[in-house]
Scaffold this active site. Structure first.
Site, PDB file in Angstrom:
ATOM      1  N   ASN A   9       0.778  -1.415   0.204  1.00 11.60           N
ATOM      2  CA  ASN A   9       0.212  -0.243  -0.245  1.00 11.60           C
ATOM      3  C   ASN A   9       1.079   1.192   0.490  1.00 11.60           C
ATOM      4  OD1 ASN A   9      -1.645   2.228   0.527  1.00 11.60           O
ATOM      5  ND2 ASN A   9      -2.189   1.399   2.091  1.00 11.60           N
ATOM      6  N   LYS A  11       0.918   4.900  -0.080  1.00 11.67           N
ATOM      7  CA  LYS A  11      -0.558   5.619   0.552  1.00 11.67           C
ATOM      8  C   LYS A  11      -0.144   6.750  -0.292  1.00 11.67           C
ATOM      9  CE  LYS A  11       0.039   3.329   4.823  1.00 11.67           C
ATOM     10  NZ  LYS A  11      -0.340   3.499   6.751  1.00 11.67           N
ATOM     11  N   HIS A  95      -9.389   1.209   5.252  1.00 11.11           N
ATOM     12  CA  HIS A  95      -8.047   1.315   5.655  1.00 11.11           C
ATOM     13  C   HIS A  95      -8.106   2.046   7.168  1.00 11.11           C
ATOM     14  CE1 HIS A  95      -4.210   2.489   6.775  1.00 11.11           C
ATOM     15  NE2 HIS A  95      -4.222   1.335   5.977  1.00 11.11           N
ATOM     16  N   GLU A  97      -6.488   4.417   8.444  1.00 12.59           N
ATOM     17  CA  GLU A  97      -6.187   6.430   8.211  1.00 12.59           C
ATOM     18  C   GLU A  97      -7.696   6.433   7.795  1.00 12.59           C
ATOM     19  OE1 GLU A  97      -2.830   5.159   5.335  1.00 12.59           O
ATOM     20  OE2 GLU A  97      -1.799   5.235   7.324  1.00 12.59           O
ATOM     21  N   GLU A 167      -5.142  -5.505  10.899  1.00 13.66           N
ATOM     22  CA  GLU A 167      -4.021  -3.870  11.021  1.00 13.66           C
ATOM     23  C   GLU A 167      -4.344  -3.169  12.286  1.00 13.66           C
ATOM     24  OE1 GLU A 167      -2.039  -2.738   6.626  1.00 13.66           O
ATOM     25  OE2 GLU A 167      -4.220  -1.181   6.763  1.00 13.66           O
ATOM     26  N   GLY A 173       2.525   2.111  10.662  1.00  8.76           N
ATOM     27  CA  GLY A 173       3.719   3.483  10.654  1.00  8.76           C
ATOM     28  C   GLY A 173       4.542   3.592  11.817  1.00  8.76           C
ATOM     29  N   SER A 213       3.779  -2.218  10.530  1.00  7.53           N
ATOM     30  CA  SER A 213       5.346  -2.396  10.559  1.00  7.53           C
ATOM     31  C   SER A 213       5.220  -3.630  10.191  1.00  7.53           C
ATOM     32  CB  SER A 213       5.373  -1.890  12.000  1.00  7.53           C
ATOM     33  OG  SER A 213       5.183  -0.070  12.728  1.00  7.53           O
TER      34      SER A 213
HETATM   35  P1  13P Z   1       3.186  -0.010   7.876  1.00  5.91           P
HETATM   36  O1  13P Z   1       3.508  -1.466   6.767  1.00  5.91           O
HETATM   37  O2  13P Z   1       3.959   1.864   7.398  1.00  5.91           O
HETATM   38  O3  13P Z   1       2.468  -0.304   9.434  1.00  5.91           O
HETATM   39  O4  13P Z   1       1.201   0.503   7.695  1.00  5.91           O
HETATM   40  C1  13P Z   1       0.692  -0.533   7.190  1.00  5.91           C
HETATM   41  C2  13P Z   1      -0.642  -0.358   5.971  1.00  5.91           C
HETATM   42  O5  13P Z   1      -1.128   0.517   7.250  1.00  5.91           O
HETATM   43  C3  13P Z   1      -0.707  -0.713   5.103  1.00  5.91           C
HETATM   44  O6  13P Z   1      -2.187  -0.568   5.096  1.00  5.91           O
END
Ligand code: 13P
Length: 250
Positions: A9, A11, A95, A97, A167, A173, A213
């Site tokens: 992803n 982002k 997601h 976010e 997740e 992150g 992560s």
């Molecule tokens: P990270 O791998 O940067 O922690 O992000 C995970 C994520 O949100 C994947 O959709």
């Protein structure tokens, strides 16, 4: 029975040139992997470019979001039909976010999932608890709600097109990964939810992937867990070397 799925992803990262460069490296370096699915999810503006690069390769394309309508007066939105048209196989919905920053709720996420399935796209449905929810013993309730409301009205047959991505929000992150045991335990719980909502066969065949992560140094331990069928990778998917190592988990 469950083909492992490793998805990057991206982002809100990478220009067209950067996206093209990264995907070309991945296509070339991952061409020999046939026992797993590798998916990349660039920003909308890079979808067509990345689609051209993955065409004819072992990689598949995902979008990071969609709007649950086909066409119409929805300024700024993109429909599953258009995502299919540009070459997507998957769409990420729900997601954390988007849940947190844009206020998306389970009912809206469910509409998106159904719209994708109706358009012939596969869905990666993201779920996960916050740290406060975990620490106040609300994690299982939250996951139960996200799974049952997110899948509301999706039939057992349609579940062939659904992947669940667990997740934990506190692991995204942050550099803090769920331990192999924590992730396994939660995946097993989610699989149990699928058994209750559907049947043992759906529970046994639906892929549940982990995100938060994921790095080259923890992927092998996670993938060794019985109920972890892949990974949704954020930060580490932006660097070819790291994502290639993750895709080559052993
Ligand atoms: P990270 O791998 O940067 O922690 O992000 C995970 C994520 O949100 C994947 O959709």
């Amino acid at each position: 029975m469950r083909i492992p799925l490793i998805a990057g992803n991206w982002k809100l990262h990478k220009t067209l040139d950067e996206s093209a460069q990264l995907v070309r490296t991945l296509v070339a370096d991952l061409a020999d992997l046939h026992d797993r699915e590798i998916v990349v999810a660039p920003v909308f503006t890079a979808l067509a470019t990345v689609a051209a690069a993955v065409n004819g390769s072992t990689l598949r394309l995902a979008a990071q979001n969609c709007y649950p309508a086909t066409t119409g007066a929805y300024t700024g939105e993109v429909s599953p039909l258009l995502l299919k048209d540009v070459g997507c196989s998957y769409v990420i919905v729900g997601h954390s976010e988007r849940r947190q920053l844009l206020g998306e709720n389970d009912a809206f996420i469910n509409q998106k999932a159904k719209a994708c399935i109706a358009a012939g796209l596969k869905v990666i449905l993201c779920i996960g608890e916050t740290l406060v929810e975990r620490e106040t013993d609300r994690m299982l309730d939250v996951l139960n709600r996200q799974v049952s409301d997110g899948l509301n009205g999706i039939s057992a047959d349609e579940m062939a097109g659904v992947v669940i991505a667990y997740e934990p929000v506190w692991a995204i992150g942050t550099g803090v990964t769920a331990s192999d045991e924590q992730a396994q335990e939660t995946h097993a719980f989610v699989r149990g939810l699928l058994q209750g909502l559907y049947n043992p066969e759906i529970a046994a065949t639906t892929r549940i992937i982990y995100g938060g992560s994921v790095k080259p140094n923890n992927i092998d331990g996670l993938m060794a867990q019985e109920d972890i069928d892949g990974a949704l990778v954020g930060g580490a998917s932006l660097k070819a070397e790291d994502f290639i190592r993750i895709a080559r988990f052993v």
